[in-house]
Design an enzyme around this catalytic site. Structure first.
Site, PDB file in Angstrom:
ATOM      1  N   GLY A   1     -14.405   3.946  21.076  1.00 62.75           N
ATOM      2  CA  GLY A   1     -15.368   4.935  21.561  1.00 62.75           C
ATOM      3  C   GLY A   1     -16.685   4.873  20.810  1.00 62.75           C
ATOM      4  O   GLY A   1     -17.767   4.952  21.404  1.00 62.75           O
ATOM      5  N   GLU A   2     -16.602   4.713  19.495  1.00 60.29           N
ATOM      6  CA  GLU A   2     -17.808   4.640  18.668  1.00 60.29           C
ATOM      7  C   GLU A   2     -18.553   3.321  18.909  1.00 60.29           C
ATOM      8  O   GLU A   2     -19.781   3.276  18.842  1.00 60.29           O
ATOM      9  CB  GLU A   2     -17.451   4.795  17.192  1.00 60.29           C
ATOM     10  CG  GLU A   2     -16.917   6.172  16.817  1.00 60.29           C
ATOM     11  CD  GLU A   2     -15.527   6.438  17.389  1.00 60.29           C
ATOM     12  OE1 GLU A   2     -15.296   7.547  17.928  1.00 60.29           O
ATOM     13  OE2 GLU A   2     -14.661   5.530  17.328  1.00 60.29           O
TER      14      GLU A   2
END
Length: 413
Positions: free
Chosen positions: A60-61
């Site tokens: 996600g990051e």
């Protein structure tokens, strides 16, 4: 407190081989780091140019970092881009399908002072970025000592985080950054309260990413044919808790086709779900593309973000378990999204905002799921929610440009 932390990191280093015998996830964590420095040295010997380093916790990051990575690579094509991951769940799929802009992908070693000095000594970055969180004391201290410009992007802070409750060692990571780019005003307010002023409001880079993904998404020819002119619900990153609600919905809506993309494609539950669905279910990896069925389970990695282009409605999983997955991906395609009731709203502010914008819908049980799904069958409501999604994304674009405008001067000087 510093010595306690460092002792803990050293004990973790010694204990990892033993712990890995009892956990498949820890085994991946341990084995992935065994030849870390050797691999890194080989890469730098073969690629000696100036380098920009990004560290991300997981997938996600990394998605949040991608627009900034692309922008830097475009503006500074002679600079190498290196990305480190903490989690195997982010590293493994990214390594299999590495973006063109990234020159090296690896793990971050355990955060001891020696590891940090060795890692940065080999990598020799001209600039470094941390994304959202996963802030490691010794690495940040070492970057500071080497006077390497270091930035935190897509920061989204919460009142209950240790940085805002304790001083000294606990707050040191924040003050290690040259500048922090915040997703929201509340994060800025928290930083002001502890006396950190080198921050600005940039917004969430994920909006840039999902808008780019929607614009550039290539179709899956076989799925385009499978969809035909039917209405489709894409179930993204779903867990068992989500499917407990969704299977009755699938069984009671034969006028829809369903694409199911599980969070864990190796889960033993996939066959159980197929058995519980009252219509023949196809597994993508075994599908010969001639079989007909309104249910398609995606047991491959890397397809989901593009599958939302086929969705009439989306459901994004995780809220009932470890945490809500990325609801902005379907919203980027102008698709209304349903998700479970978020337990910690401050950890997923985009969920509350999606509801406020009129393109996100939270449900706590099967009855509420059916209500929201049936309501979205209304053509006027569907049209309004799709427009609301597009308007919201358009209003939030530009976070990456703000970050690039500020940080690029450090590479030009």
């Amino acid at each position: 407190m510093k010595w306690v932390y460092n002792l803990g990191m050293h004990l973790l280093s010694f204990a990892l081989p033993l712990i890995s015998l009892f956990s498949e996830k820890i085994q991946l964590f341990y084995k992935g780091r065994k030849n870390l420095f050797t691999d890194l040295e080989s890469f730098r010997k073969a690629n000696s140019g100036p380098l920009i380093w990004f560290h991300v916790a997981s997938l996600g990051e990394f998605e949040q970092a991608k627009p900034v990575i692309s922008g830097l690579k475009h503006s500074f094509p002679n600079h190498l881009i290196s990305v480190s991951f903490y989690s195997p769940s982010g590293f493994i799929p990214t390594q299999k399908k590495s973006p063109n802009e990234v020159d090296y992908i690896g793990y971050l070693p355990i955060d001891t002072a020696k590891n940090a000095a060795t890692y940065l000594g080999i990598l020799q970055p001209k600039m470094s970025f941390f994304v959202k969180y996963d802030l490691w004391f010794n690495f940040l201290q070492c970057l500071n000592q080497k006077k390497i410009p270091t930035f935190l992007i897509a920061a989204s802070f919460r009142d209950d985080q240790i940085y805002f409750k304790r001083k000294g060692f606990f707050r040191a990571p924040i003050f290690s950054f040259n500048h922090i780019f915040c997703q929201n005003e509340h994060s800025q307010s928290l930083l002001n309260q502890i006396g950190y002023t080198n921050h600005s409001l940039s917004g969430d880079t994920r909006f840039d990413r999902v808008a780019e993904n929607a614009m550039m998404a290539k179709e899956f020819t076989e799925i385009t044919k499978w969809v035909g002119g039917s209405k489709v619900m894409v179930l993204g990153s779903v867990w068992e808790e989500d499917m407990d609600l969704l299977i009755p919905l699938i069984n009671s809506n034969p006028d829809y086709q369903f694409i199911i993309a599980p969070h864990d494609i190796k889960s033993k539950h996939l066959q159980t779900w197929a058995n519980q669905i009252q219509t023949k279910t196809l597994f993508y990896s075994q599908w010969d593309q001639t079989e007909k069925s309104p249910i398609l389970i995606i047991d491959n990695i890397g397809m989901l973000s593009r599958l939302y282009q086929y969705a009439t409605i989306a459901y994004v999983g995780g809220a009932f378990g470890e945490g809500l997955h990325n609801i902005l991906e379907p919203i980027g395609f102008g698709v209304p999204v349903i998700f479970g009731e978020v337990r910690k709203v401050n950890k997923f502010p985009e969920a509350e905002e999606a509801i406020a914008q009129g393109c996100g819908f939270s449900v706590g049980n099967g009855e509420e799921l059916n209500e929201k799904f049936d309501a979205l069958k209304n053509p006027l409501l569907m049209q309004n929610t799709r427009q609301a999604a597009k308007n919201w994304v358009e209003s939030q674009l530009g976070a990456s440009a703000k970050i690039l405008a500020y940080t690029s001067k450090y590479l030009k000087s």
